[in-house]
Motif scaffolding. Structure first.
Motif, short mmCIF file in Angstrom:
data_model
loop_
_atom_site.label_atom_id
_atom_site.label_comp_id
_atom_site.label_asym_id
_atom_site.label_seq_id
_atom_site.Cartn_x
_atom_site.Cartn_y
_atom_site.Cartn_z
N ASP A 114 0.67 79.16 72.01
CA ASP A 114 -0.35 78.65 71.09
C ASP A 114 0.20 77.45 70.31
N GLY A 115 -0.69 76.48 70.08
CA GLY A 115 -0.35 75.36 69.22
C GLY A 115 0.51 74.29 69.83
N VAL A 116 0.74 74.33 71.14
CA VAL A 116 1.56 73.31 71.79
C VAL A 116 0.74 72.06 72.07
N VAL A 117 1.27 70.89 71.72
CA VAL A 117 0.65 69.62 72.11
C VAL A 117 1.08 69.35 73.54
N HIS A 419 21.83 57.47 78.79
CA HIS A 419 22.60 58.65 78.38
C HIS A 419 21.72 59.80 77.91
N ILE A 420 20.43 59.60 77.79
CA ILE A 420 19.54 60.66 77.29
C ILE A 420 19.11 61.57 78.42
N ASP A 421 19.27 62.85 78.25
CA ASP A 421 18.83 63.88 79.19
C ASP A 421 17.48 64.40 78.69
N THR A 422 16.41 64.11 79.42
CA THR A 422 15.08 64.48 78.93
C THR A 422 14.82 65.98 79.02
N TYR A 423 15.61 66.72 79.80
CA TYR A 423 15.45 68.17 79.75
C TYR A 423 15.99 68.71 78.42
N GLN A 424 17.11 68.16 77.98
CA GLN A 424 17.62 68.53 76.65
C GLN A 424 16.61 68.12 75.58
N LEU A 425 16.03 66.93 75.74
CA LEU A 425 15.00 66.47 74.81
C LEU A 425 13.81 67.42 74.81
N TYR A 426 13.45 67.91 76.00
CA TYR A 426 12.33 68.85 76.11
C TYR A 426 12.61 70.12 75.30
N GLN A 427 13.83 70.63 75.38
CA GLN A 427 14.19 71.83 74.64
C GLN A 427 14.01 71.62 73.13
N GLU A 428 14.43 70.46 72.65
CA GLU A 428 14.28 70.16 71.22
C GLU A 428 12.83 69.94 70.85
N MET A 430 10.18 71.25 72.26
CA MET A 430 9.44 72.51 72.27
C MET A 430 9.66 73.30 70.98
N GLN A 431 10.76 73.08 70.30
CA GLN A 431 10.97 73.72 69.00
C GLN A 431 9.94 73.24 67.98
N GLN A 432 9.39 72.04 68.25
CA GLN A 432 8.32 71.51 67.41
C GLN A 432 6.97 71.59 68.12
N LYS A 433 6.93 72.41 69.19
CA LYS A 433 5.71 72.67 69.96
C LYS A 433 5.11 71.39 70.56
#
Length: 483
Positions: A114-117, A419-428, A430-433
């Motif tokens: 719920d509430g995910v953009v 140098h940015i890993d977008t899977y790591q970015l995805y994890q962060e 998702m903490q903000q939905k």
């Protein structure tokens, strides 16, 4: 707005154009903003309509504004804010073993929260679909169908739906008949039938790169080898690159999303499509064409498909209403040319037939002419969304990012710092939905870890802008921590 003139001039339109240009560069007018109507400006400043149109044409020629049919002129470009464009891909041909199944599963599982953009979901939001009219068509189909829709349809699919899809093909230069089509459970189901019909385990297929992950995973599951081709972010696979690949590899089939590709959003020019059809015909290699996004164009006319240049039945044209009308209905179709008997047999073996009521409802909906009316509104909404997303990305993300510039569809492809890993970015995120699709999902190679796909298929809102601002902030934070 007030236009200040420098005096009488034979080039009054240039003064008007320069005024607007300055406001665009100063960001008084931002990407996605609408310019004053021609008639209103003419009345307020006692300037002829033709002079104002000439000014707008001048701005359009510079690429600063664009015209939208029956809507007006909108700011489309600002050199000081617009992110850099992505470059042509250069995939390596040594495939590394990568397991991204868990990433794909995680992204799709997270959509249920719920509430995910949901920037990761490349379908139109229910808020911009004609739900009431679809419901009415569904109820009517249940009333009219034998046994209220509980009986099996013909193997080839609902005749009225196939007739309407064939009629609609004239919009992209097609000359289909109802009997040329087989209905399927969505476009991916059509693609899967095509791959099974024209290949066997161990065969090599050529695809664009990056490419929709569903095709990669299914092709792998049936034992196919996959050759990823260099792909231009604006025009797709170059015929010369394809010719070289055909000479160097034993390619048994090709798969291209020719119009507004997923995930880069490119639209292959018509002359390039024709050249590829001729090239593949010469080599006896069939083409599976995914034309799922073709109706969602932002220009004045729908781009043609490769199928429109097919004279030998060598192009298997696949499409659906999943991206334009009813994703959950799971109704698609394929015009497989000379492979139609194989496709019909595969459908019989796999599922016997397709969903009866949904096909009938969509056939009825298309027959009323409401589809074109809906598409006009959908295109305007998505075009505006794409410009608003571009503006927000330019404002909230780091300056060094690169961004695709699609002329249709739902999707933006971003390339961040290496140098940015977008899977790591995805994890962060998702903490903000906030959900998006990491780039590594769209290849079998060790590539695109610094890329991401964003969908703009939802209504633009303060919530959406805030989510993009948060996402851009996370990217900036990762930039700073790894600089």
């Amino acid at each position: 707005m007030k236009i200040v003139f420098k005096g009488k001039s034979d080039h009054l339109y240039l003064q008007i154009a320069e005024t607007f240009q300055k406001q665009i560069l100063d960001e008084v007018l931002k990407i996605g903003d609408k310019l004053p109507s021609v008639r209103l400006l003419s009345k307020e400043h006692a300037i002829s309509v033709s002079t104002i149109l000439q000014a707008y044409y001048h701005l359009e020629a510079k690429g600063l504004v664009e015209s939208r049919p029956q809507s007006g002129y909108y700011v489309s470009f600002n050199p000081s804010r617009f992110p850099r464009k992505i470059e042509k891909s250069d995939p390596i041909q040594v495939v590394k073993n990568k397991n991204v199944e868990a990433i794909i599963g995680e992204v799709y599982d997270d959509l249920a929260m719920d509430g995910v953009v949901k920037f990761s979901l490349s379908v139109p939001s229910p808020e911009i679909l004609p739900l009431a009219r679809l419901n009415k068509a569904m109820i009517q189909s249940l009333r009219d169908l034998p046994a209220n829709g509980t009986s099996y349809e013909k193997i080839q699919g609902n005749e009225e739906l196939r007739r309407q899809v064939a009629r609609w093909s004239m919009h992209w230069g097609g000359h289909l008949q109802a009997d040329d089509l087989v209905t399927t459970a969505g476009c991916m189901n059509a693609v899967s039938y095509c791959l099974q019909a024209i290949t066997k385990p161990g065969d090599t297929i050529a695809v664009e790169s990056p490419v929709y992950f569903g095709v990669l995973r299914f092709a792998q599951s049936i034992g196919l080898k996959i050759l990823e081709l260099p792909t231009d972010p604006d025009t797709g696979v170059d015929p010369d690159d394809l010719r070289n690949a055909l000479e160097q590899h034993d390619i048994k089939a090709c798969f291209f999303v020719t119009n507004f590709s997923n995930p880069t959003g490119y639209c292959m020019p018509d002359e390039q499509k024709e050249a590829i059809v001729k090239l593949l015909s010469k080599h006896g290699v069939p083409l599976i064409e995914d034309d799922l996004y073709g109706d969602v164009y932002f220009g004045n006319k729908r781009p043609r498909s490769c199928k429109s240049f097919d004279e030998e039945g060598n192009v298997l044209w696949c499409s659906s209403i999943s991206k334009t009308l009813a994703p959950g209905y799971r109704v698609g179709w394929v015009a497989p040319g000379k492979y139609i008997d194989k496709i019909k047999s595969l459908k019989l073996y796999h599922c016997i037939t397709s969903a009866t009521a949904q096909q009938a409802a969509l056939g009825s909906f298309l027959a009323t002419g409401r589809y074109e009316q809906h598409l006009r509104k959908l295109r305007q909404t998505l075009h505006t969304n794409s410009l608003q997303f571009t503006r927000a990305i330019g404002e909230y993300f780091p300056e060094e990012i690169k961004l695709s510039t699609p002329k249709g569809g739902f999707i933006l492809w971003l390339e961040l710092a290496e140098h940015i890993d977008t899977y790591q970015l995805y994890q962060e995120a998702m903490q903000q939905k906030i959900s998006f699709a990491p780039g590594t999902m769209f290849t079998l190679q060790d590539r695109y870890q610094n890329c991401m796909r964003l969908s703009y298929g939802m209504p633009w809102s303060a919530e959406v802008e805030q989510a993009l601002k948060k996402l851009g902030g996370l990217v900036k934070k990762m930039n700073g921590s790894m600089a």
